[in-house]
Design a protein around this motif. Structure first.
Motif, PDB file in Angstrom:
ATOM      1  N   ALA A   1       0.826  -1.215   0.000  1.00 14.82           N
ATOM      2  CA  ALA A   1       0.000   0.000   0.000  1.00 14.82           C
ATOM      3  C   ALA A   1       0.858   1.262   0.000  1.00 14.82           C
ATOM      4  O   ALA A   1       0.410   2.325  -0.420  1.00 14.82           O
ATOM      5  CB  ALA A   1      -0.949  -0.005   1.195  1.00 14.82           C
TER       6      ALA A   1
ATOM      7  N   HIS B   1      -1.065  -5.865   2.209  1.00 18.93           N
ATOM      8  CA  HIS B   1      -2.181  -4.954   2.530  1.00 18.93           C
ATOM      9  C   HIS B   1      -3.312  -5.034   1.499  1.00 18.93           C
ATOM     10  O   HIS B   1      -4.444  -5.299   1.834  1.00 18.93           O
ATOM     11  CB  HIS B   1      -1.679  -3.504   2.583  1.00 18.93           C
TER      12      HIS B   1
ATOM     13  N   ASP C   1       6.080   1.496   6.854  1.00 17.66           N
ATOM     14  CA  ASP C   1       4.913   1.089   7.618  1.00 17.66           C
ATOM     15  C   ASP C   1       5.195   1.398   9.079  1.00 17.66           C
ATOM     16  O   ASP C   1       6.287   1.101   9.575  1.00 17.66           O
ATOM     17  CB  ASP C   1       4.631  -0.400   7.440  1.00 17.66           C
ATOM     18  N   SER C   2       4.224   1.987   9.747  1.00 16.01           N
ATOM     19  CA  SER C   2       4.481   2.483  11.111  1.00 16.01           C
ATOM     20  C   SER C   2       4.761   1.377  12.119  1.00 16.01           C
ATOM     21  O   SER C   2       5.318   1.644  13.179  1.00 16.01           O
ATOM     22  CB  SER C   2       3.304   3.336  11.583  1.00 16.01           C
ATOM     23  N   HIS C   3       4.361   0.143  11.817  1.00 21.30           N
ATOM     24  CA  HIS C   3       4.602  -0.939  12.787  1.00 21.30           C
ATOM     25  C   HIS C   3       5.930  -1.663  12.587  1.00 21.30           C
ATOM     26  O   HIS C   3       6.156  -2.735  13.174  1.00 21.30           O
ATOM     27  CB  HIS C   3       3.414  -1.904  12.810  1.00 21.30           C
TER      28      HIS C   3
ATOM     29  N   ILE D   1      -7.037  -3.235   8.119  1.00 20.87           N
ATOM     30  CA  ILE D   1      -6.991  -2.014   7.319  1.00 20.87           C
ATOM     31  C   ILE D   1      -8.293  -1.852   6.512  1.00 20.87           C
ATOM     32  O   ILE D   1      -8.343  -1.167   5.494  1.00 20.87           O
ATOM     33  CB  ILE D   1      -5.675  -1.965   6.479  1.00 20.87           C
TER      34      ILE D   1
ATOM     35  N   ARG E   1      -3.955   3.840  -4.144  1.00 22.87           N
ATOM     36  CA  ARG E   1      -2.697   4.296  -3.555  1.00 22.87           C
ATOM     37  C   ARG E   1      -1.617   4.656  -4.591  1.00 22.87           C
ATOM     38  O   ARG E   1      -0.710   5.412  -4.314  1.00 22.87           O
ATOM     39  CB  ARG E   1      -2.142   3.222  -2.613  1.00 22.87           C
TER      40      ARG E   1
ATOM     41  N   ARG F   1       1.744   6.345   6.150  1.00 22.85           N
ATOM     42  CA  ARG F   1       1.367   6.563   4.738  1.00 22.85           C
ATOM     43  C   ARG F   1       1.695   7.986   4.292  1.00 22.85           C
ATOM     44  O   ARG F   1       1.166   8.963   4.816  1.00 22.85           O
ATOM     45  CB  ARG F   1      -0.117   6.224   4.519  1.00 22.85           C
TER      46      ARG F   1
HETATM   47  C1  MIC Z   1      -1.755   0.930   9.105  1.00 29.29           C
HETATM   48  O1  MIC Z   1      -1.723   0.042   9.946  1.00 29.29           O
HETATM   49  O2  MIC Z   1      -2.360   2.001   9.268  1.00 29.29           O
HETATM   50  C2  MIC Z   1      -1.010   0.707   7.799  1.00 29.29           C
HETATM   51  C3  MIC Z   1      -2.020   0.514   6.746  1.00 29.29           C
HETATM   52  O3  MIC Z   1      -0.239  -0.458   7.896  1.00 29.29           O
HETATM   53  C4  MIC Z   1      -0.115   1.924   7.551  1.00 29.29           C
HETATM   54  C5  MIC Z   1       0.543   1.952   6.246  1.00 29.29           C
HETATM   55  C6  MIC Z   1      -0.355   2.377   5.124  1.00 29.29           C
HETATM   56  O4  MIC Z   1      -1.209   3.229   5.313  1.00 29.29           O
HETATM   57  O5  MIC Z   1      -0.192   1.836   4.028  1.00 29.29           O
HETATM   58  C7  MIC Z   1       0.960   2.126   8.615  1.00 29.29           C
HETATM   59  O6  MIC Z   1       0.785   1.678   9.734  1.00 29.29           O
HETATM   60  O7  MIC Z   1       1.961   2.798   8.359  1.00 29.29           O
END
Ligand code: MIC
Ligand code: SF4
Length: 645
Positions: A37, A65, A119-121, A361, A495, A537
């Protein structure tokens, strides 16, 4: 004076700046990961930089995703990412192989190395002692090209764990307790280090649940030491050779310390609509539920799902509840099948989904209207599930499974004795869904497969001397990137197409925003505290960029989003006096004069004139040297191109 574990890893990777709190540093990045994504944009950006082959030790592209293929778009993106990965030296984890963070922990992560991911995780990797950080796609593209990754030298928080979790109390309850203490903005600018005797009682998947959800604190990263437990995990993955022992020095100095006695933790849930709205099961009571979803990068390990299978074995999911389960990786899925646990899940009536992000998601499994859904996930922001009035509670797999049987939120401790759920001594290893990149000699011949939905990166321009723009949107505190750029099955396929996805920007807050922003031509957004929390994102910056947003003025920013705004060339400003927020209304005409000159001269206080009210306020423009140059150049892509020249 001794060093914390974070400081040791930073020290080994420092290539720009000094180890001084609050200053900007550049670190060498050993590994990168992308998911689909955010990946298409990241690879378009990488391509635009003109670097033929990644310069990292390992870069991996995951597809996890956008796996619901209800049109050609997602499948096109998968093919694009697969082909570009092959050409430029990137490993490719095919759709079906699992969620990026779970697979990366199993197959690629290395203690003591640095990892950034779009990706934030990404901090899940902290579960094995990696310094792993979530970043925007452009930052990942730069790191793939061999560039440093820039962060503010973090404050380091020690979470001292003592005791041992009681039966049926989970790692999820530990991180929910941390969220209760620190809140969703308590981790901004900090790395959370877990230390103490209690660490030795937690397995790698448990540690990874905790570091994964450190993202919800807004933390830069979270990390556990690399010890014998890490070694056993890596050995079971046939990767013992990458293990190194790592921990903080005993005399390390921390900026903050929090003590948590694991023995005192009891089952909890994060109530709608924030991950820090945490209450104990008793405080919430036996509310009736409609749905249970088990999976996501937080809680989809083999051990998690073995516990779930044990609870469901020989029983039937409550008639009023829909239960879905998505294993975190092919390895997990396969091992569940091999040992028969999958059959227990199926027999009980669970709806088994492919190993991917799925409902987390909003890719399917949206709850019924006003539906109460218990999820083992990490985010419960309003509307993220795809049902605007859905009521999402974040819980442990144990609590989710037992509640799926009773039909009401149920304390798992009512289950009596807990059997031992041990990490297997050997995992079943089969990397057949990971495609290797082409050899250097064959790269040239790899054709990149582009679908018609893949549109180029939006055009950015160097910062102008004066900004004269109307306020196109005014929002409150804690705005998430799910508000700014909603996801879900309908919007995610866009996206790769910024012009199209921009039409959905901020529509959960104000459906007229995209049209208004376009009408104004250039505009400014005003917001409250912790603006842009949540995901990495960069679309939450690229869509406003496309819609003509020149500056965002808020009370405070979340880390990754602020970096993404700078990378997109949008000016991130904060109110000097928070109450000045009240002095701007929607559609007010705002002016910032000689802003280019001021920023070039490192002036940090700018005067914002509100032509509609006739008042002037001071806004802060606190940009480090490099961020300043990026803004002046009109974004990171322009800046990097200039640097490469
Ligand atoms: C999320 O958990 O919100 C996502 C989807 O993994 C996002 C990345 C994205 O928006 O593609 C994230 O955590 O960075
Ligand atoms: Fe995927 Fe959810 Fe994890 Fe984001 S939080 S990477 S959507 S499983």
């Amino acid at each position: 004076m001794g060093l914390t574990l974070t400081e040791k890893i930073i020290k080994n990777h420092l290539i720009d700046g000094e180890m001084k709190k609050g200053t900007e540093i550049g670190i060498k990045i050993d590994q990168t990961l992308t998911q689909d994504a955010t990946g298409t944009m990241a690879y378009l950006e990488f391509e635009a930089m003109g670097v033929p082959r990644v310069k990292t030790e390992r870069s991996v592209a995951y597809i996890d995703h956008n796996t619901l293929q209800s049109g050609f778009e997602n499948a096109d993106d998968h093919r694009f990412i697969g082909s570009i990965a092959k050409k430029h030296g990137i490993y490719f984890s095919r759709p079906g192989n699992g969620i990026c963070h779970q697979v990366h922990l199993e197959r690629f992560g290395i203690p003591g190395k640095t990892l950034i991911g779009s990706d934030s995780h990404t901090p899940t990797g902290g579960g094995i002692g990696m310094l792993s950080i979530g970043a925007g796609g452009l930052d990942v593209a730069v790191a793939m090209g061999g560039g440093a990754y820039y962060i503010t030298y973090p404050k380091i928080v020690k979470i001292n764990l003592t005791g041992k979790l009681s039966p049926w109390v989970a790692a999820k309850d530990v991180i929910l307790q941390v969220l209760r203490i620190m809140t969703v903005k308590g981790g901004v600018g900090k790395v959370i280090e877990y230390c103490g005797e209690g660490v030795k009682t937690l397995s790698v998947p448990e540690r990874a649940t905790i570091t994964n959800m450190g993202a919800e604190l807004g933390a830069t990263s979270s990390i556990f030491p690399s010890d014998d437990i890490t070694r056993e995990f890596l050995k079971a993955q046939n990767r013992e050779n990458v293990w190194v022992e790592l921990s903080a020095d005993t005399d390390a100095v921390y900026d903050e310390e929090i003590n948590i006695n694991l023995s005192e933790i009891i089952p909890m849930a994060a109530c709608p609509h924030m991950p820090d709205n945490v209450k104990t099961v008793n405080e919430i009571g036996n509310i009736k539920i409609d749905q249970v979803c088990i999976g996501s990068c937080t809680n989809s390990s083999l051990v998690d799902l073995l516990k779930v299978a044990h609870i469901l074995k020989g029983k039937t999911v409550h008639p009023d509840v829909s239960l879905s389960i998505a294993p975190g990786s092919k390895q997990v899925f396969n091992m569940l099948a091999e040992n028969g646990a999958l059959s227990d899940l199926i027999a009980a009536g669970a709806r088994i989904l492919e190993c991917a992000c799925g409902p987390c998601i909003g890719m399917g499994q949206s709850p019924n209207s006003k539906g109460i859904s218990l999820r083992t996930f990490n985010r419960n922001f309003e509307g993220r599930s795809g049902t605007k009035d859905g009521q999402i509670y974040l819980v442990s797999p144990e609590l989710a499974a037992v509640s799926a049987l009773t039909g009401v939120l149920t304390d798992p401790r009512t289950l009596g004795n807990m059997p031992e759920f041990k990490i297997p001594e050997v995992f079943s290893i089969n990397d057949n869904m990971i495609e290797l990149p082409a050899d250097e000699t064959d790269m040239e011949s790899v054709e990149i497969l582009r679908g018609p939905n893949i549109k180029p990166f939006p055009v950015t321009s160097p910062l102008s001397d004066n900004i004269s723009a109307k306020c196109s949107l005014k929002v409150d505190d804690n705005i998430t990137t799910d508000h700014i750029m909603p996801a879900g099955a309908k919007i995610l396929p866009l996206r790769s197409n910024i012009p199209a996805i921009s039409n959905h920007c901020f529509t959960v807050c104000d459906e007229n925003f995209p049209a208004r922003a376009k009408e104004y031509g250039e505009s400014i957004i005003v917001g409250g505290v912790n603006y842009g929390q949540g995901s990495s994102r960069e679309h939450a910056a690229l869509a406003p960029l496309y819609l003509g947003v020149k500056a965002v003025i808020v009370k405070s920013f979340a880390r990754i989003h602020r970096a993404n705004l700078i990378n997109a060339g949008i000016l991130p400003l904060t109110f000097k006096t928070e109450n000045d927020y009240d002095l701007i209304s929607l559609s007010d005409e705002l002016v910032l004069e000689n802003v280019r000159e001021a920023i070039s001269d490192s002036v940090t206080e700018l005067t914002l004139k509100n032509k509609t009210t006739g008042r002037e306020i001071t806004v802060l423009c606190e940009l480090s040297g490099r961020a300043k140059d990026i803004i002046l150049a009109g974004g990171l892509l322009n800046y990097t191109r200039e640097q490469l020249k």
